[in-house]
Design an enzyme around this catalytic site. Structure first.
Site, PDB file in Angstrom:
ATOM      1  N   GLY A 190      12.517 -10.481 -21.664  1.00  0.00           N
ATOM      2  CA  GLY A 190      11.860 -11.006 -20.486  1.00  0.00           C
ATOM      3  C   GLY A 190      11.712 -12.315 -19.978  1.00  0.00           C
ATOM      4  N   THR A 198      15.001  -5.281 -17.641  1.00  0.00           N
ATOM      5  CA  THR A 198      14.407  -4.730 -19.245  1.00  0.00           C
ATOM      6  C   THR A 198      15.032  -5.664 -20.589  1.00  0.00           C
ATOM      7  OG1 THR A 198      16.091  -3.094 -19.689  1.00  0.00           O
ATOM      8  CG2 THR A 198      14.031  -2.393 -18.678  1.00  0.00           C
ATOM      9  N   ARG A 222       1.214 -13.832 -24.675  1.00  0.00           N
ATOM     10  CA  ARG A 222       2.541 -13.861 -24.225  1.00  0.00           C
ATOM     11  C   ARG A 222       2.672 -13.059 -23.050  1.00  0.00           C
ATOM     12  NH1 ARG A 222       7.016 -10.046 -23.588  1.00  0.00           N
ATOM     13  NH2 ARG A 222       9.030 -11.109 -23.457  1.00  0.00           N
ATOM     14  N   THR A 276       9.521   0.172 -19.361  1.00  0.00           N
ATOM     15  CA  THR A 276      10.022   1.199 -18.530  1.00  0.00           C
ATOM     16  C   THR A 276      10.138   0.730 -16.965  1.00  0.00           C
ATOM     17  OG1 THR A 276      10.007   3.447 -17.839  1.00  0.00           O
ATOM     18  CG2 THR A 276       8.125   2.528 -17.783  1.00  0.00           C
ATOM     19  N   GLY A 311       5.668 -11.182 -20.530  1.00  0.00           N
ATOM     20  CA  GLY A 311       7.290 -11.350 -20.255  1.00  0.00           C
ATOM     21  C   GLY A 311       7.286 -11.192 -18.652  1.00  0.00           C
ATOM     22  N   ASP A 312       8.520 -10.567 -18.334  1.00  0.00           N
ATOM     23  CA  ASP A 312       8.773 -10.667 -16.980  1.00  0.00           C
ATOM     24  C   ASP A 312       8.220  -9.485 -16.170  1.00  0.00           C
ATOM     25  OD1 ASP A 312      10.305  -8.867 -18.782  1.00  0.00           O
ATOM     26  OD2 ASP A 312      12.075  -8.759 -17.255  1.00  0.00           O
TER      27      ASP A 312
END
Ligand code: GLY
Length: 343
Positions: A240, A237, A214, A187, A216-217
């Site tokens: 990533g 979203t 891991r 979100t 992500g962005d």
């Protein structure tokens, strides 16, 4: 009593009509609260943190906070961030396992720590010290769903213990094999408050079946989020890895800085994505908003897969009292390559 100086300041810094909120569809349970807080003259950071907290507390969300689906080792890990566009400071956490309220930990780091980003055990430890309630994000129904995904995409019997088995190849098989069909989302909230301060926040459990550790962005400034009061904000979203490689959120804000409209800035970031070769290429949704509240949301598809277009919520104080739910533009790599772009 108002002095001339603080009267000036209130004229210069208070502009309620320009307030806005943009959040992706996964933010549904938190958007009304965020708008209510903005209307009550709370800061954009408070509005975003409270809005995202509601999403994190919602057990129905499969990709944020409580009820998120585990990684390939069966553990749920959370990433979140909040950035202040007036200071360019941010707080972020990655890979936390013992808390549901990742955004509150990120907020505490923003306000109360010399650091910007804490990960893993250190982040959980920091949260404990700050009395953020310890709570496992894992729910039984998410574990059941994880078993199903594991069987479908890894296609192996699940060993009694995953602690000592090699997971890298299984993870690769699942992530590549599931192209477009894992709930790989997040979100994101972007807001401007009555003092014209822009902020952006993110929260996610990342990809189901991701490799342990891991990131992500979403907790990485410039990749999954960026805000600068002078120009606007952006957040991503979905995949990533693509935003990390192209530094997408920062790029959108920088494109606005050099004079592109928010629409051109988002298109330009899509063009950047066409340069990514190899690695994990799937979809990336780019949300951009300028300081006036003009927005562009587009979804980059590396290849068609028939999933519906993502949607987002938008509210602007001057234009509407209602939150609108709007469909993002979907764009395929080949279409973007054929467009006439500046760079
Ligand atoms: N955009 C969320 C993630 O890749 O984890």
């Amino acid at each position: 009593m108002l002095t001339n100086n603080n009267l000036q300041e209130s004229i210069i810094t208070q502009n309620e009509e320009n307030m806005f909120l943009l959040a992706n569809e996964d933010g549904k349970v938190g958007v009304e609260k965020a708008v209510e807080l903005l209307n009550n003259n709370k800061t954009s950071i408070d509005a975003i943190v409270e809005g995202i907290s509601k999403v994190e507390e919602d057990p129905h969300s499969k990709i944020v906070g409580l009820g998120g689906i585990p990684d390939i080792s069966g553990e749920v890990t959370l990433d979140a961030a909040i950035m202040d566009g007036s200071t360019l400071d941010f707080g972020a956490v990655g890979c936390i396992k013992k808390h549901v309220n990742a955004i509150k930990i990120a907020e505490s780091i923003l306000h109360d720590s010399p650091h910007c980003l804490l990960v893993g055990e250190g982040a959980d430890r920091y949260a404990k010290e700050k009395n953020i309630p310890l709570r496992s994000p894992l729910l039984q129904k998410a574990e059941d769903q994880w078993r199903e995904l594991f069987k479908t995409y890894v296609n192996e019997d699940i060993p009694d213990s995953l602690e000592v088995v090699a997971l890298a190849e299984w993870c690769k098989k699942a992530i590549i094999g599931a192209h477009g069909h894992l709930f790989k989302d997040t979100t994101i909230f972007m807001a401007k408050d009555h003092k014209e301060n822009i902020a952006v926040g993110t929260s996610t459990t990342g990809w189901p079946l991701k490799y342990p550790g891991r990131l992500g962005d979403s907790p990485v400034a410039g990749a999954g989020f960026y805000a600068n009061n002078k120009w606007g904000a952006a957040a991503c979203t979905n995949t990533g890895e693509m935003a990390l490689r192209a530094n997408t959120a920062f790029a959108v804000v920088q494109y606005m800085k050099i004079g592109l409209s928010v629409e051109e800035a988002v298109y330009q970031s899509m063009k950047d994505l066409t340069s990514l070769k190899g690695g994990l290429l799937s979809d990336l949704v780019v949300h951009g908003i300028d300081k006036q509240g003009k927005y562009k949301v587009a979804c980059y598809h590396s290849k068609p897969h028939g999933e519906p277009a993502p949607k987002f919520y938008y509210w602007h104080k001057e234009h509407s009292t209602e939150l609108a739910l709007i469909e993002a533009e979907t764009m395929f790599r080949d279409d973007i390559l054929s467009m006439n772009h500046k760079f």
